[in-house]
Design an enzyme around this catalytic site. Structure first.
Site, PDB file in Angstrom:
ATOM      1  CB  CYS A  39     -64.997 -17.260 -56.215  1.00  0.00           C
ATOM      2  SG  CYS A  39     -66.342 -18.096 -57.108  1.00  0.00           S
ATOM      3  CD  GLU A  92     -62.949 -15.692 -59.241  1.00  0.00           C
ATOM      4  OE1 GLU A  92     -61.958 -16.396 -59.053  1.00  0.00           O
ATOM      5  OE2 GLU A  92     -64.124 -16.115 -59.135  1.00  0.00           O
ATOM      6  CB  SER A 127     -91.373 -30.679 -83.669  1.00  0.00           C
ATOM      7  OG  SER A 127     -91.301 -30.781 -82.246  1.00  0.00           O
ATOM      8  CE  LYS A 173     -60.757 -18.596 -56.387  1.00  0.00           C
ATOM      9  NZ  LYS A 173     -61.637 -18.702 -57.588  1.00  0.00           N
TER      10      LYS A 173
END
Length: 734
Positions: free
Chosen positions: A174, A44, A358, A113
């Site tokens: 999509c 896309e 750490s 779309k």
């Protein structure tokens, strides 16, 4: 038999880098044509990159997309192959997210779309409009320079499909696959056999199965050849697009690409018998009956053939042995952020990373992910990836003829770790940090920052005449918090100073990126100091829960070869910002007043299930009612929302993080809420108190009505409890 060979792609596009994107597109077409494919599908918005965001509002972006498409169409790229290209298109007064379907140097149709993604990380309605005329196509006037170049004035624009001489093809973009009434349902009834889904789908832990199940379901009952193409990589933002392009035939996955890869271009090929689709559909009586009264979908006729005649030169793609390739969450945590870090590193111009290490679970997880990245780079170089090799030589500043062959040696060149200890740090965490650094191969520094802290406290005393004390030494909460924050913020300042100057010290060019290491649960609770070493350039674990990170540490100790991580995981989480005493050790969960497991529950209820204080309380009464009283649950909920709202302002400056978890509190893109709250929540907390009284009253009534059946009492608040959770210490977090 009607045999067809199709190609779908994972492409590592970069938003607004048109040269990069066009190069990848051309490479993918070359590979598809070389394999004999007659359909090539890309992701896309592949021409611009999916993550352009507000750049889509600029006319330049659309113009540049057309310029790139013209370059493709003027040469032989589309000769003999149907290519679908994703790009923005302006039609009239509206901008659309489109797939442009081209073949033989012509545009056959433009498919806008119809259902836009507009939740979570997606804001497509901000940049595009949806195509609403699903019963028609219109003539689209091509831009003049395009029309002149390809001798084509107009092209069909809208929702529909293409009828070739031997098959039918349609696009489904999509989000449309996942909507309640997906286009492929009507398209299948109209005889469409090949579905092309161009996608920009980001990685999230445990998300792949949902996606793959949707592809399988789309063709299992209706039949069809479903092609899926996706972006892969970091295209400039917080998201990592995780590829996994695939081909599904009649509910079977017959080809699948990688989910995590350092490759810029990956092409997945499948050889399919389309007659198998016809056979499946004609064996379903209900499908035929529904097809006989279908809603007609518009179509375009293309006078080309895509299929090949029967031959035995190449076998048909068979279902994969496994349903689909899926990584465990622990592997996803290793691979996704590692690939994201590599893309960010090679595209940012930086020379490496610097991490305040750490020896705790969070920073050790980040270190292990960088180590995984180094392993992946060396592996891809060994496999012959020249692009990865070139980037590694440049970033590692190797002399002529040299390149990375060992991940530890590569880590030494591009990764600094720094243990910044104080009088409150233990020898155990210090030694764990050094051991892990040695296993990974990082250039490790050990520095004591007590003198800097002392200088600041002396300055403070000069200004005020007072010197703050820790709580264990008789100080107030304000003094205790202030002393802890001084240590944390000095670490941030030192980290950025080292990141900018250590390359100079070692006669290297460039700069290093500072890595953050706060997790999603601590961000949700606000258990971090604003502008401390959680403030960094990027954070690969900022959207990952503590529970998942601990599982990752156990996995990485074995599978990444960093055995010291087992000891890191086994140690109780502590900030080590307060003095260690024989009768007191600072622990994160005590400081927060809640467990990390609790936080994961609160986070999911707040974000995923959209629970406010009152509905979260009622929900937890069912979940925890077997181990906690309504009053205890109410106090836990109120305690969480109090500190969540007090600390919400910290999310406005949260380090940009790799997005991996759907309850991330990240303020800038994903979790759009205010940062100034009435932390007393008077209305909501009053409602919770009223519910507690009602529940307690009902329990008393239940006891008096049926004393012979006391087990019914617990059922008044549910019986779906989880493991017992502690009420926690009400100390203030920071």
């Amino acid at each position: 038999m009607r045999l067809i060979k199709v190609a779908t792609c994972n492409l590592n596009q970069w938003a607004m880098d048109f040269d990069c994107n066009l190069k990848n597109i051309k490479d993918s077409i070359s590979r598809a044509k070389h394999a004999g494919a007659t359909i090539r599908l890309g992701p896309e918005l592949e021409i611009t990159g999916y993550g352009c965001e507000d750049h889509f509002l600029e006319l330049d972006t659309v113009s540049h997309a057309w310029e790139c498409l013209k370059e493709i169409l003027l040469e032989d790229w589309t000769d003999g192959i149907l290519c679908s290209f994703g790009m923005p298109v302006i039609n009239g007064s509206a901008r659309y997210n489109c797939q442009v379907l081209c073949m033989n140097r012509k545009i056959i149709m433009i498919r806008p779309k119809i259902w836009l993604a507009n939740d979570g990380n997606y804001r497509e309605l901000r940049w595009f409009t949806s195509w609403k005329h699903t019963d028609q196509m219109v003539d689209f006037q091509l831009p003049r320079d395009i029309a002149d170049a390809i001798s084509q004035t107009t092209v069909p624009f809208g929702y529909g499909f293409i009828k070739f001489l031997d098959t039918t093809v349609a696009a489904e973009i999509c989000e449309e696959l996942f909507c309640p009434d997906p286009p492929h349902a009507q398209l299948a009834l109209n005889g469409v056999e090949v579905f092309m889904n161009a996608s920009g789908s980001h990685h999230q832990l445990r998300k792949l199965k949902v996606r793959m199940d949707a592809f399988i379901g789309a063709t299992q009952a209706r039949g069809g050849l479903y092609m899926y193409s996706n972006q892969q990589g970091c295209d400039g933002g917080r998201l990592y697009y995780d590829g996994c392009s695939c081909v599904v035939v009649n509910g079977d996955v017959v080809a699948q690409g990688s989910q995590f890869s350092l490759k810029d271009v990956e092409v997945v090929i499948a050889h399919v018998d389309l007659d198998a689709i016809t056979s499946l559909r004609l064996s379903s009586s209900s499908l035929q009956q529904q097809a006989s009264k279908k809603v007609d979908v518009p179509f375009v006729v293309a006078p080309y053939k895509l299929c090949q005649s029967f031959h035995l030169d190449e076998p048909i793609s068979c279902p994969l042995k496994t349903k689909f390739c899926e990584h465990k969450p622990e592997e996803e945590i290793a691979l996704g952020p590692a690939c994201w870090l590599w893309d960010y590193l090679r595209r940012s111009g930086a020379s490496g990373f610097l991490l305040p290490l750490s020896g705790g679970a969070d920073s050790s997880s980040v270190a292990a992910i960088v180590g995984c990245m180094c392993q992946l780079v060396v592996k891809e170089i060994h496999n012959g990836d020249e692009r990865v090799k070139s980037d590694a030589i440049r970033i590692g500043q190797y002399p002529d003829g040299k390149f990375p062959t060992d991940s530890k040696e590569f880590a030494k060149r591009i990764f600094y770790t720094v243990f910044m200890g104080t009088e409150n740090s233990s020898e155990t965490t210090k030694s764990r940090a050094k051991e892990l650094a040695d296993e990974i191969g990082s250039w490790h520094l050990d520095v004591c920052i007590d003198s800097v802290i002392s200088a600041l406290l002396t300055l403070f005393k000069t200004l005020t005449g007072k010197r703050p004390r820790y709580k264990v030494d008789g100080g107030s909460n304000a003094e205790n918090l202030g002393l802890q924050n001084i240590q944390a913020r000095i670490r941030m300042v030192l980290a950025f100073m080292l990141a900018s100057l250590m390359p100079w010290v070692h006669s290297k060019s460039g700069f290093y990126l500072v890595l953050g290491s706060s997790n999603v649960d601590e961000a949700l609770r606000g258990y971090l100091t604003k502008y401390d070493c959680s403030s960094a350039d990027i954070n690969p674990i900022g959207s990952i829960s503590k529970t998942d990170l601990r599982a990752f540490l156990r996995w990485a100790a074995v599978h990444l070869g960093y055995s010291s991580l087992a000891d890191v995981e086994a140690a109780p989480p502590t900030a080590e910002l307060e003095p260690i005493r024989s009768d007191y050790t600072q622990l994160d969960e005590v400081d927060m007043g809640m467990t990390y497991e609790d936080l994961s529950v609160y986070g999911r209820l707040r974000k995923i299930y959209r629970r406010g204080p009152v509905s979260m309380f009622t929900d937890l009464c069912f979940r925890w009612g077997s181990v906690l009283t309504p009053s205890e649950i109410a106090e836990k909920v109120k305690y969480f929302f109090k500190y969540y709202s007090i600390n919400r302002h910290k999310m406005t400056v949260l380090t940009p993080s790799y997005h991996a978890e759907s309850y991330s509190p990240e303020d800038n893109r994903f979790d759009l809420r205010q940062f100034l709250y009435n932390s007393r929540w008077p209305f909501q907390f009053r409602k919770i108190d009223e519910l507690v009284k009602k529940i307690n009253g009902d329990k008393v009534l239940a006891k008096s009505v049926d004393k012979d059946k006391p087990e019914l009492v617990s059922d008044q608040v549910g019986g779906m409890g989880v493991a017992a959770v502690g009420s926690g210490n009400p100390n203030v977090g920071f």
